[in-house]
Each structure stands twice: as C-alpha cells, then as structure tokens.
Design a protein around this motif. Structure first.
Motif, PDB file in Angstrom:
ATOM      1  N   CYS A 145       0.867  -1.188   0.000  1.00  0.00           N
ATOM      2  CA  CYS A 145       0.000   0.000   0.000  1.00  0.00           C
ATOM      3  C   CYS A 145       0.901   1.235   0.000  1.00  0.00           C
ATOM      4  O   CYS A 145       1.463   1.606   1.032  1.00  0.00           O
ATOM      5  CB  CYS A 145      -0.910  -0.022   1.227  1.00  0.00           C
TER       6      CYS A 145
ATOM      7  N   LEU B 275       0.654   4.139   2.604  1.00  0.00           N
ATOM      8  CA  LEU B 275       0.656   3.732   4.008  1.00  0.00           C
ATOM      9  C   LEU B 275       1.919   4.229   4.704  1.00  0.00           C
ATOM     10  O   LEU B 275       3.034   3.944   4.265  1.00  0.00           O
ATOM     11  CB  LEU B 275       0.576   2.200   4.099  1.00  0.00           C
TER      12      LEU B 275
ATOM     13  N   VAL C 147      -3.452  -2.524   4.608  1.00  0.00           N
ATOM     14  CA  VAL C 147      -3.970  -1.503   3.699  1.00  0.00           C
ATOM     15  C   VAL C 147      -4.741  -0.490   4.534  1.00  0.00           C
ATOM     16  O   VAL C 147      -5.650  -0.861   5.281  1.00  0.00           O
ATOM     17  CB  VAL C 147      -4.887  -2.105   2.616  1.00  0.00           C
TER      18      VAL C 147
ATOM     19  N   TRP D 104      -8.180   0.135   8.771  1.00  0.00           N
ATOM     20  CA  TRP D 104      -7.148  -0.658   8.107  1.00  0.00           C
ATOM     21  C   TRP D 104      -7.669  -2.065   7.842  1.00  0.00           C
ATOM     22  O   TRP D 104      -8.523  -2.584   8.555  1.00  0.00           O
ATOM     23  CB  TRP D 104      -5.866  -0.702   8.929  1.00  0.00           C
TER      24      TRP D 104
ATOM     25  N   ARG E 180      -3.054  -5.354  -3.343  1.00  0.00           N
ATOM     26  CA  ARG E 180      -2.706  -4.391  -4.399  1.00  0.00           C
ATOM     27  C   ARG E 180      -3.963  -3.836  -5.071  1.00  0.00           C
ATOM     28  O   ARG E 180      -4.037  -2.638  -5.404  1.00  0.00           O
ATOM     29  CB  ARG E 180      -1.789  -5.042  -5.438  1.00  0.00           C
TER      30      ARG E 180
ATOM     31  N   THR F 291      -5.561  -1.366  -2.760  1.00  0.00           N
ATOM     32  CA  THR F 291      -4.775  -0.137  -2.808  1.00  0.00           C
ATOM     33  C   THR F 291      -5.119   0.679  -4.046  1.00  0.00           C
ATOM     34  O   THR F 291      -5.267   1.913  -3.986  1.00  0.00           O
ATOM     35  CB  THR F 291      -3.270  -0.465  -2.794  1.00  0.00           C
TER      36      THR F 291
ATOM     37  N   GLU G 130      -6.546   4.431  -4.267  1.00  0.00           N
ATOM     38  CA  GLU G 130      -5.767   5.398  -5.041  1.00  0.00           C
ATOM     39  C   GLU G 130      -6.652   6.133  -6.045  1.00  0.00           C
ATOM     40  O   GLU G 130      -6.597   7.371  -6.170  1.00  0.00           O
ATOM     41  CB  GLU G 130      -4.640   4.673  -5.778  1.00  0.00           C
TER      42      GLU G 130
END
Length: 404
Positions: free
Chosen positions: A70, A73, A99, A234, A244, A247, A251
């Motif tokens: 992440c 993070l 994450v 989290w 991923r 994340t 994003e």
C-alpha cells in the motif's frame, strides 16, 4: 394578599403543571458515536497528543513507506497497528499486508472491488452477490449498491441465499452489529469469498478468545479507540494481489489516505498499547479496562431496567475466557439489540421515537421483518445514557400512553 416576593400555592401548582408539559428533549442514539471515551483521552496527557508543523506532510507520498504494498501507508501507522494487535491478541498480522483506508467503509468497498474485478473486461458478466446474515449491519446494502457496479450487487440475507456453486461474497460481522453475537460464515458454498468486519473485536466489547487469521479483516479506530472523526481504518490482507487491488481502488477514489490522520491514529494506538503495559501506565490507566468498566456498568443498569418493567428484552451472551484480561466474561456490545414485548405495539422504533423521544434504528434497517427490534447505541456520554434508562423505565405493560 401575598407579598410581592411570595408565590401562592395555586401559582406554584400552575408553574409545576407547565413544567411537566414541556416537551421531552430529543436524544440521538441512532448512530454509534463513541463519545464515551472522551474522559479517558482528556486524562491521557501528552502521550495521545500530536503537533504537526505547517510544512509537514505536503507531499502525496509517505514520509516512510517501509516497502509496503500500500504505497500511501505510513510505516509508523503500520508498525503501531501490528503492535496493537500483538498486545491485544485479536488478529494475526505476521506475513500479512496492511492496507489503510478512510474508515472501514472505504476498505469494504475496496475489498468488494478487489474480490470481483478481473483483467477480463466482460460487460456481459453477472454481478457477484454480496450477502450477510440477518440481522446484518444496516449500511451493507446501501454501500454495496451505491456505485451500481456490474461487478457486484447486494444479495440480501445469507441464510436465504442459494449459492448454486456460483461465486459470491459473504460479509461476516463479528461481533455482529447490531446484536453483538460472535458470527461465523453461514453459506459455506464452494464459490464463496469472505470479508470479516471485525470493528468490534476489542476487549472492551467482547472476550478475545483467539487471534483472528482470516483472508481479509477490517478494523477501524472509530470503535477500537473512539476516534471516529479521524476517519482511519485498516485491512489485514493475506493475499498480495488482493491487497494491491484494494490499494488501487483507494488510489483512484481518494489518491490515498490523509497522512495527518495516519500519524494521529499511530500516536493514539501507541498510547493504547503502552497503557496496557505496567511499566508505562498512563494517568488514565489501561484503555481497554476503562472501556470494559463502562460497558459492564451500562449493561448491568440496562438489564436491570428491562427486568423491572418487563417490557423490553435483551440478548444473552455466553461466558468465554478472554485471553487479554485473563478471565471468564461475557460480551458487553456497543449496541443494545432491544426487543419490545408489548402485544399492542407493532413497531418498537415508533414507540421509542414517538413516546420517549429517543432516535434509534429500527430492525427493518438490518434486514428484519419483525418490527419489534431496535438498535440503540450505548457508546454516547453518560448523561444521554442515563436519559435512556430513565425513559425506558417509564414504559410499562399497563401504560395507557403507548400507541400501537
């Protein structure tokens, strides 16, 4: 004639009558706003405080990521998450990916995306059903269907779901919101994927019987430490590919998570971890002991009112050994799943809102057909909780003021 500074008996009675006719103040116990922790954090001192200079945290990128999957993070936040879980013993973090999200709601959406998205852009594919056992958390349906995604859709009650060996996602909320019970998967189909919402798996609410080690586990500072306004949660994720994808979802939706919030949450979690260590006890004492003491006291007082008037009933919880406190105890959830037993009342939410002027959340929001149930927050400050008890105590089976 009465002296100018004297009030007659008739005037006193009239004044008293006017006061009695004043409308009740409406109190809001619909949402789980965790303000009962305010007094603890007032006493905690500098250990829970943080000062951020104006020139800090200007960049999108973290000050120190530590090589985490992440990319936004902060390593300090990740480290404190792991230390807190290790000290409490409620989740495995070793060989897992952390994450960070803007609360557990965003992480829930990120998990849905990660579990259903593929590299194959097939617009004809059927959305995957997302289910949870009734009574399920009231926000699951709305959050699931918010984006009207072709990847997934709300599928309803897990008890009623027929998987037909097709892919599905089951959300397991444990301890359950609203009723506080420990939950396990219900469907158990071959094509199932699981998301564990463990927002309330903390010692102040329930016995910590073992560390959870599921594929996707969601937590939040809102209910663990009471810092709902920090908006940080989290996920602990076993599979790197899923981490991923989660994340990437965050994003694209918010370009990461506030660095300021991560640093504040890290400071708070560090204070909580240290509060449980005898070598560095804060003035406020053990945080989880503080929370447990309040919850035990509130449940005892609430059960006493329910037992005395006989109108309302509450769930019963089995006694279990809590590894954190080293004792056998029962759950004391942050919400009361209250049932109204009056035959002439069909809607408990209307009774409590209309007659007692207390905002609560009715069972229909949790997938229940039975309108006898409501969820009431026990996480507010003491004055509101006492008002709740006082007003519930006024309801009786012989009351003539109750409307069906």
């Amino acid at each position: 004639m009465c002296p100018a500074n004297m009030v007659s008996t008739d005037e006193k009675k009239q004044d008293s009558s006017i006061k009695k006719q004043q409308p009740l103040q409406i109190i809001n116990l619909d949402q789980g706003d965790p303000t009962m922790f305010v007094e603890y954090w007032k006493k905690s001192g500098e250990k829970s405080s943080i000062m951020i200079p104006g020139w800090h945290n200007l960049s999108y990128f973290p000050n120190n990521n530590g090589g985490n999957v992440c990319w936004f993070l902060e390593k300090e936040f990740s480290d404190e998450v792991k230390k807190l879980h290790e000290s409490v013993g409620n989740a495995i973090t070793k060989d897992r990916y952390i994450v960070v999200g803007t609360g557990s709601t965003q992480l829930y959406q990120a998990a849905l995306f990660a579990l259903t998205s593929t590299d194959d852009d097939d617009s004809s594919s059927k959305p995957m059903d997302v289910v949870s056992a009734v009574p399920y958390y009231s926000s699951y349906p709305a959050v699931t269907d918010l984006l009207k995604s072709r990847l997934y859709k709300w599928g309803g009650d897990a008890y009623e779901f027929d998987d037909k060996n097709e892919p599905y996602i089951e959300v397991v909320c444990s301890p359950n919101n609203p009723d506080g019970h420990t939950m396990e998967p219900v469907v158990n189909g071959k094509g199932g994927k699981l998301i564990y919402d463990l927002a309330y798996y903390w010692p102040q609410y329930t016995p910590i019987t073992k560390p959870a080690e599921h594929d996707i586990m969601l937590f939040t500072v809102s209910k663990s430490t009471g810092h709902a306004g920090t908006r940080v949660g989290w996920a602990i994720v076993k599979d790197e590919k899923i981490a991923r994808k989660m994340t990437k979802f965050i994003e694209l939706s918010t370009i990461g998570v506030s660095k300021d919030s991560q640093y504040r949450a890290a400071t708070i979690m560090r204070a909580v971890t240290e509060s449980g260590q005898s070598i560095s006890l804060q003035l406020a004492g053990n945080f989880f002991e503080f929370g447990k003491t309040i919850m035990v006291d509130r449940w005892e007082r609430l059960r006493k009112v329910a037992a005395e008037n006989g109108v309302f009933s509450l769930p019963k919880y089995p006694k279990q050994y809590c590894n954190y406190f080293g004792e056998i105890r029962e759950a004391h959830p942050g919400f009361a799943w209250l049932k109204c037993n009056l035959e002439n009342v069909e809607d408990c939410e209307s009774l409590i809102k209309g007659n007692l002027k207390i905002l609560v959340r009715g069972g229909k929001n949790f997938g229940m057909d039975n309108k006898k149930y409501v969820r009431i927050s026990l996480l507010d400050q003491e004055d509101k909780f006492q008002i709740l008890l006082d007003r519930l105590a006024t309801v009786s089976s012989a009351s003539t003021k109750i409307k069906a």
